[in-house]
Enzyme design. Structure first.
Site, PDB file in Angstrom:
ATOM      1  N   TYR A 168       0.837  -1.201   0.000  1.00 25.38           N
ATOM      2  CA  TYR A 168       0.000   0.000   0.000  1.00 25.38           C
ATOM      3  C   TYR A 168       0.873   1.253   0.000  1.00 25.38           C
ATOM      4  CZ  TYR A 168      -3.679   3.230   1.617  1.00 25.38           C
ATOM      5  OH  TYR A 168      -4.570   4.270   1.733  1.00 25.38           O
ATOM      6  N   ASN A 197      -6.066   9.436   8.358  1.00 27.13           N
ATOM      7  CA  ASN A 197      -7.197   8.585   8.768  1.00 27.13           C
ATOM      8  C   ASN A 197      -8.534   9.326   8.772  1.00 27.13           C
ATOM      9  OD1 ASN A 197      -4.643   7.610   9.947  1.00 27.13           O
ATOM     10  ND2 ASN A 197      -5.905   5.901  10.655  1.00 27.13           N
TER      11      ASN A 197
HETATM   12  P1  NAD Z   1     -12.686   1.970   0.347  1.00 26.07           P
HETATM   13  O1  NAD Z   1     -12.042   0.625   0.405  1.00 26.07           O
HETATM   14  O2  NAD Z   1     -14.038   2.115   0.929  1.00 26.07           O
HETATM   15  O3  NAD Z   1     -12.744   2.489  -1.158  1.00 26.07           O
HETATM   16  C1  NAD Z   1     -11.887   2.045  -2.171  1.00 26.07           C
HETATM   17  C2  NAD Z   1     -12.747   1.694  -3.376  1.00 26.07           C
HETATM   18  O4  NAD Z   1     -11.881   1.310  -4.451  1.00 26.07           O
HETATM   19  C3  NAD Z   1     -13.673   0.515  -3.115  1.00 26.07           C
HETATM   20  O5  NAD Z   1     -14.971   0.828  -3.567  1.00 26.07           O
HETATM   21  C4  NAD Z   1     -13.058  -0.622  -3.915  1.00 26.07           C
HETATM   22  O6  NAD Z   1     -13.999  -1.573  -4.334  1.00 26.07           O
HETATM   23  C5  NAD Z   1     -12.425   0.148  -5.062  1.00 26.07           C
HETATM   24  N1  NAD Z   1     -11.320  -0.556  -5.723  1.00 26.07           N
HETATM   25  C6  NAD Z   1     -10.270  -1.192  -5.140  1.00 26.07           C
HETATM   26  N2  NAD Z   1      -9.458  -1.694  -6.071  1.00 26.07           N
HETATM   27  C7  NAD Z   1     -10.001  -1.359  -7.275  1.00 26.07           C
HETATM   28  C8  NAD Z   1      -9.621  -1.608  -8.625  1.00 26.07           C
HETATM   29  N3  NAD Z   1      -8.520  -2.299  -8.924  1.00 26.07           N
HETATM   30  N4  NAD Z   1     -10.418  -1.125  -9.617  1.00 26.07           N
HETATM   31  C9  NAD Z   1     -11.551  -0.435  -9.320  1.00 26.07           C
HETATM   32  N5  NAD Z   1     -11.956  -0.187  -8.054  1.00 26.07           N
HETATM   33  C10 NAD Z   1     -11.189  -0.631  -7.053  1.00 26.07           C
HETATM   34  O7  NAD Z   1     -11.658   2.976   1.032  1.00 26.07           O
HETATM   35  P2  NAD Z   1     -11.756   4.554   1.280  1.00 26.07           P
HETATM   36  O8  NAD Z   1     -11.463   4.783   2.697  1.00 26.07           O
HETATM   37  O9  NAD Z   1     -12.987   5.112   0.686  1.00 26.07           O
HETATM   38  O10 NAD Z   1     -10.480   5.059   0.454  1.00 26.07           O
HETATM   39  C11 NAD Z   1     -10.612   5.730  -0.784  1.00 26.07           C
HETATM   40  C12 NAD Z   1      -9.231   6.197  -1.240  1.00 26.07           C
HETATM   41  O11 NAD Z   1      -8.702   7.109  -0.283  1.00 26.07           O
HETATM   42  C13 NAD Z   1      -8.212   5.062  -1.383  1.00 26.07           C
HETATM   43  O12 NAD Z   1      -7.414   5.321  -2.502  1.00 26.07           O
HETATM   44  C14 NAD Z   1      -7.395   5.168  -0.127  1.00 26.07           C
HETATM   45  O13 NAD Z   1      -6.083   4.686  -0.313  1.00 26.07           O
HETATM   46  C15 NAD Z   1      -7.420   6.664   0.142  1.00 26.07           C
HETATM   47  N6  NAD Z   1      -7.204   6.944   1.568  1.00 26.07           N
HETATM   48  C16 NAD Z   1      -8.204   6.744   2.472  1.00 26.07           C
HETATM   49  C17 NAD Z   1      -7.943   6.983   3.815  1.00 26.07           C
HETATM   50  C18 NAD Z   1      -9.008   6.803   4.872  1.00 26.07           C
HETATM   51  O14 NAD Z   1      -8.699   6.982   6.052  1.00 26.07           O
HETATM   52  N7  NAD Z   1     -10.242   6.506   4.539  1.00 26.07           N
HETATM   53  C19 NAD Z   1      -6.675   7.418   4.235  1.00 26.07           C
HETATM   54  C20 NAD Z   1      -5.688   7.574   3.274  1.00 26.07           C
HETATM   55  C21 NAD Z   1      -5.956   7.366   1.930  1.00 26.07           C
HETATM   56  N1  UDP Z   2      -6.083  -0.765  15.917  1.00 20.68           N
HETATM   57  C1  UDP Z   2      -6.466  -1.265  17.149  1.00 20.68           C
HETATM   58  N2  UDP Z   2      -7.535  -2.103  17.203  1.00 20.68           N
HETATM   59  C2  UDP Z   2      -8.260  -2.458  16.126  1.00 20.68           C
HETATM   60  C3  UDP Z   2      -7.879  -1.940  14.851  1.00 20.68           C
HETATM   61  C4  UDP Z   2      -6.781  -1.094  14.787  1.00 20.68           C
HETATM   62  O1  UDP Z   2      -5.840  -0.970  18.175  1.00 20.68           O
HETATM   63  O2  UDP Z   2      -9.217  -3.233  16.279  1.00 20.68           O
HETATM   64  C5  UDP Z   2      -4.942   0.157  15.860  1.00 20.68           C
HETATM   65  C6  UDP Z   2      -3.889  -0.168  14.804  1.00 20.68           C
HETATM   66  O3  UDP Z   2      -2.939  -1.071  15.295  1.00 20.68           O
HETATM   67  C7  UDP Z   2      -3.304   1.211  14.548  1.00 20.68           C
HETATM   68  C8  UDP Z   2      -4.486   2.151  14.734  1.00 20.68           C
HETATM   69  O4  UDP Z   2      -5.448   1.423  15.492  1.00 20.68           O
HETATM   70  O5  UDP Z   2      -2.328   1.520  15.503  1.00 20.68           O
HETATM   71  C9  UDP Z   2      -5.136   2.607  13.442  1.00 20.68           C
HETATM   72  O6  UDP Z   2      -5.384   1.457  12.671  1.00 20.68           O
HETATM   73  P1  UDP Z   2      -6.165   1.523  11.272  1.00 20.68           P
HETATM   74  O7  UDP Z   2      -6.092   0.165  10.671  1.00 20.68           O
HETATM   75  O8  UDP Z   2      -7.496   2.119  11.462  1.00 20.68           O
HETATM   76  O9  UDP Z   2      -5.347   2.574  10.398  1.00 20.68           O
HETATM   77  P2  UDP Z   2      -3.786   2.773  10.057  1.00 20.68           P
HETATM   78  O10 UDP Z   2      -2.933   1.895  10.904  1.00 20.68           O
HETATM   79  O11 UDP Z   2      -3.688   2.448   8.620  1.00 20.68           O
HETATM   80  O12 UDP Z   2      -3.573   4.206  10.381  1.00 20.68           O
END
Ligand code: NAD
Ligand code: UDP
Length: 345
Positions: A168, A197
């Site tokens: 990722y 996040n």
């Molecule tokens: P999510 O998993 O709900 O959304 C991702 C979407 O992409 C899903 O609908 C999934 O089916 C689709 N997808 C995955 N692989 C695909 C492919 N090969 N072709 C077409 N569709 C595909 O996650 P989200 O939280 O909505 O994240 C959306 C974007 O934002 C992602 O790129 C993620 O990396 C980025 N992002 C999210 C967060 C967060 O905290 N939510 C943080 C950092 C970055």
């Molecule tokens: N985490 C946790 N319990 C859970 C899921 C996640 O303590 O049931 C912790 C995880 O180890 C991390 C933080 O929460 O330290 C955020 O995790 P998340 O997977 O939401 O996001 P990311 O690590 O990608 O920021």
């Protein structure tokens, strides 16, 4: 007129651009549009009157996220995988397709990397052909387990390239490289947003992320699983604030391509988050500890000076309010309707 190309060969894109400028209605592609953030973005763009193409392979999402948009004349849903080229005519692209939760992106790490790299190449190629503006949903994970705190955009990060999060983190880093190179080499109008996040309604209840896990566990009266000692920190941004940041970045002047941090600088330990979820749900769940996953970042907080200066953006929703909205949504759904990612991915 584009360099040396007769008008009839420039095709639809010139007419589309002229029409868009007149009407301010754009044809906008949202990849990953059925996901948590993508579905809210589609909703916002549809409400603004744009012609929205939502593209998704439904790996981590459900049609129910966008079901309410299906009857709208300015919304279209395409089942497609971004790793496969597709020919569409668009003015703007938000590239969100990529599994985002650790459990989801580690399910098939090679596919995750392909999605970020090949998916970005396909979307950048489309942007180049259509002369469309394209925004990449990058991530705070490009900073890895950061030695600089809070994280500024100029910090280059500390990512383990061979760890379980690398598919990722490195995929997103490679995507940033591709975006900047398409800009430098082909003059593609790109934007890069580094998301911290983000949480809110429509998070997948079984995505394994901390907010969804804690709320689901609290509402079911199950133990709340704190990984490690719970002293690691995260900064949680509510989805409405994030979507506003996306839209502002897409509308920013063309000379600002980012990357720009979009996140809430409020920093909480995971234990504090668990206690707040218990308080807001009134749950009797107990806190239990589980082993900390490998390479789990110890601290994370965005420096949002750049977003404030360039986009006039800062988050508005305090964690307590955003969590209350999210808990309300979790109470309204049946978690059994949400399936785990399918092996056909
Ligand atoms: P999510 O998993 O709900 O959304 C991702 C979407 O992409 C899903 O609908 C999934 O089916 C689709 N997808 C995955 N692989 C695909 C492919 N090969 N072709 C077409 N569709 C595909 O996650 P989200 O939280 O909505 O994240 C959306 C974007 O934002 C992602 O790129 C993620 O990396 C980025 N992002 C999210 C967060 C967060 O905290 N939510 C943080 C950092 C970055
Ligand atoms: N985490 C946790 N319990 C859970 C899921 C996640 O303590 O049931 C912790 C995880 O180890 C991390 C933080 O929460 O330290 C955020 O995790 P998340 O997977 O939401 O996001 P990311 O690590 O990608 O920021």
């Amino acid at each position: 007129m584009p360099s040396g190309r007769p008008l009839y060969l420039a095709g639809g894109s010139l007419y589309r651009k002229a029409f868009s400028r007149m009407s301010r209605i754009k044809r906008i592609l949202v990849t990953g549009g059925a996901g948590f953030l993508g579905s809210h973005l589609c909703e916002r763009l549809v409400a603004e009157g744009h012609d929205v193409l939502c593209l998704d392979n439904f790996f981590t999402s459900q049609k129910s996220n966008v079901e309410h948009l299906l009857g709208k004349p300015n919304f279209e849903l395409i089942r497609h995988d971004v790793t496969v080229p597709i020919h569409l005519e668009v003015d703007e692209i938000y590239n969100l397709a990529c599994p985002a939760a650790p459990g989801h992106y580690q399910y098939n790490p090679i596919k995750t990397m392909k999605t970020s790299v090949i998916g970005s190449i396909n979307m950048l190629g489309m942007a180049k052909r259509c002369r469309a503006k394209i925004l990449q949903a990058s991530t705070s994970e490009v900073y890895g387990d950061p030695e600089v705190h809070p994280q500024v955009e100029s910090y280059r990060g500390s990512v383990n390239p061979i760890g379980p999060r690398a598919c990722y983190d490195e995929g997103k880093r490679a995507a940033e490289t591709l975006f900047v190179d398409y800009h430098r080499m082909n003059n593609v109008n790109v934007r890069i947003v580094r998301i911290f996040n983000t949480y809110g309604p429509r998070m997948h209840p079984y995505d394994g992320r901390v907010v969804s896990n804690f709320i689901r566990q609290a509402l079911a009266g199950e133990d709340i699983t704190i990984f490690g000692d719970g002293e690691q920190t995260r900064s949680f941004c509510y989805r409405d604030d994030l979507i506003e940041g996306f839209v502002r970045m897409m509308a920013a002047p063309d000379d600002f391509i980012g990357p720009v941090n979009i996140g809430n600088p409020g920093e909480f330990t995971i234990r504090e988050l668990a206690e707040l979820v218990i308080e807001l749900t009134g749950s009797k769940s107990k806190l239990v500890t589980r082993p900390l996953p490998a390479d789990d970042p110890t601290r994370r907080r965005p420096d949002i000076t750049l977003a404030k200066a360039k986009l006039g953006w800062e988050p508005k929703a305090p964690l307590r309010e955003g969590l209350a909205e999210t808990i309300k949504w979790f109470r309204s759904i049946d978690v059994a309707d949400y399936r785990a990612p399918t092996p056909n991915y």
